[in-house]
Design a protein around this motif. Structure first.
Motif, PDB file in Angstrom:
ATOM      1  N   LEU A   1      -4.401 -20.279 -19.639  1.00  0.00           N
ATOM      2  CA  LEU A   1      -3.854 -21.613 -19.895  1.00  0.00           C
ATOM      3  C   LEU A   1      -3.695 -21.845 -21.391  1.00  0.00           C
ATOM      4  O   LEU A   1      -2.665 -22.362 -21.848  1.00  0.00           O
ATOM      5  CB  LEU A   1      -4.766 -22.683 -19.288  1.00  0.00           C
TER       6      LEU A   1
ATOM      7  N   ASP B   1       7.520 -17.681 -12.658  1.00  0.00           N
ATOM      8  CA  ASP B   1       7.004 -18.312 -11.446  1.00  0.00           C
ATOM      9  C   ASP B   1       7.990 -18.199 -10.291  1.00  0.00           C
ATOM     10  O   ASP B   1       7.583 -18.046  -9.134  1.00  0.00           O
ATOM     11  CB  ASP B   1       6.680 -19.785 -11.725  1.00  0.00           C
TER      12      ASP B   1
ATOM     13  N   ASN C   1       4.936 -23.961 -12.934  1.00  0.00           N
ATOM     14  CA  ASN C   1       3.948 -24.755 -13.654  1.00  0.00           C
ATOM     15  C   ASN C   1       4.586 -25.815 -14.543  1.00  0.00           C
ATOM     16  O   ASN C   1       4.037 -26.908 -14.718  1.00  0.00           O
ATOM     17  CB  ASN C   1       3.069 -23.839 -14.522  1.00  0.00           C
TER      18      ASN C   1
ATOM     19  N   ASP D   1       5.210 -28.620 -12.199  1.00  0.00           N
ATOM     20  CA  ASP D   1       4.071 -29.052 -11.383  1.00  0.00           C
ATOM     21  C   ASP D   1       2.951 -29.670 -12.210  1.00  0.00           C
ATOM     22  O   ASP D   1       2.201 -30.513 -11.719  1.00  0.00           O
ATOM     23  CB  ASP D   1       3.523 -27.846 -10.604  1.00  0.00           C
ATOM     24  N   THR D   2       2.852 -29.262 -13.479  1.00  0.00           N
ATOM     25  CA  THR D   2       1.758 -29.729 -14.331  1.00  0.00           C
ATOM     26  C   THR D   2       2.310 -30.369 -15.602  1.00  0.00           C
ATOM     27  O   THR D   2       2.838 -29.667 -16.475  1.00  0.00           O
ATOM     28  CB  THR D   2       0.836 -28.553 -14.722  1.00  0.00           C
TER      29      THR D   2
ATOM     30  N   TYR E   1       2.117 -29.084 -19.440  1.00  0.00           N
ATOM     31  CA  TYR E   1       2.982 -28.089 -20.092  1.00  0.00           C
ATOM     32  C   TYR E   1       4.104 -28.743 -20.904  1.00  0.00           C
ATOM     33  O   TYR E   1       4.723 -28.078 -21.745  1.00  0.00           O
ATOM     34  CB  TYR E   1       3.578 -27.144 -19.055  1.00  0.00           C
TER      35      TYR E   1
END
Length: 219
Positions: free
Chosen positions: A15, A59, A68, A71-72, A75
């Motif tokens: 990460l 991905d 990601n 989805d997050t 980032y």
């Protein structure tokens, strides 16, 4: 996942690599937007493509669900920070116009390690891990350059680009297969890739052209 030498879980170090790499690539995109005379929207676009593009491609290829980057929300933070830093001229091109390439090189070195590690973690074979590391490393920068109507660094004869990423992905895959990947080895590989890319820029190293003995562009 295997614990790292620092005692942190592997997912944590990945990460960190991804966030730092995203910031570095995003800075290169924002600086290119400045060079092209784009507005803030254009800066956000190039920064987002550069910083997140490689991870999105990775991905999607790995079929790991929603990328990601979407989805997050975390980032998106490095991209916004990079655009703001360039807008406020906290980061800017030097007279030698090397700042963009330095940040691009940093993103390249981080993402080749990260891409290969994530591919290995989902069970891909060593060759696929290496290819995924290279794809993650060069994907965002290629999208950035294409949208900005620049010759993508991956095919630019003025310096080596994919070769250091290939070496970094291969070294990462090797240490993963040997079970000795950790904070120390990962940092060392990043340093090797970064050093090779910067040396190539400094000394004008080139990959041989597509046709042996060719100099000027053929018609």
């Amino acid at each position: 996942m295997t614990a790292l030498l620092t005692g942190l879980p592997q997912v944590d170090i990945i990460l960190i690599l991804e966030l730092v790499g995203t910031f570095a690539f995003a800075v290169s995109g924002a600086l290119l937007a400045v060079r092209k005379g784009f507005d803030l929207v254009g800066s956000l676009l190039l920064a987002g493509l550069a910083g997140l593009g490689g991870g999105v491609i990775r991905d999607l290829v790995l079929d790991s669900g929603v990328p990601n980057a979407f989805d997050t929300p975390l980032y998106l933070l490095p991209v916004l920070i990079a655009v703001l830093a360039v807008y406020l001229t906290l980061i800017r091109e030097t007279r030698l116009r090397r700042t963009l390439l330095v940040f691009d090189a940093l993103g390249l070195s981080l993402f080749c390690v990260m891409g290969a590690t994530i591919a290995h973690d989902v069970g891909l074979n060593p060759v696929a891990c290496i290819l995924m590391g290279v794809t993650t490393a060069v994907g965002g920068g290629t999208l950035r350059d294409v949208v900005a109507n620049e010759v993508p660094q991956i095919v630019n004869p003025e310096g080596v680009y994919a070769a250091p990423a290939l070496l970094g992905a291969a070294l990462t895959t090797l240490v993963l297969e040997l079970g000795v990947f950790g904070a120390l080895t990962g940092t060392g590989i990043v340093a090797v890739v970064l050093t090779l890319r910067l040396l190539a820029l400094s000394f004008g190293w080139r990959i041989p052209r597509a046709a042996h003995g060719s100099g000027e562009e053929r018609t």
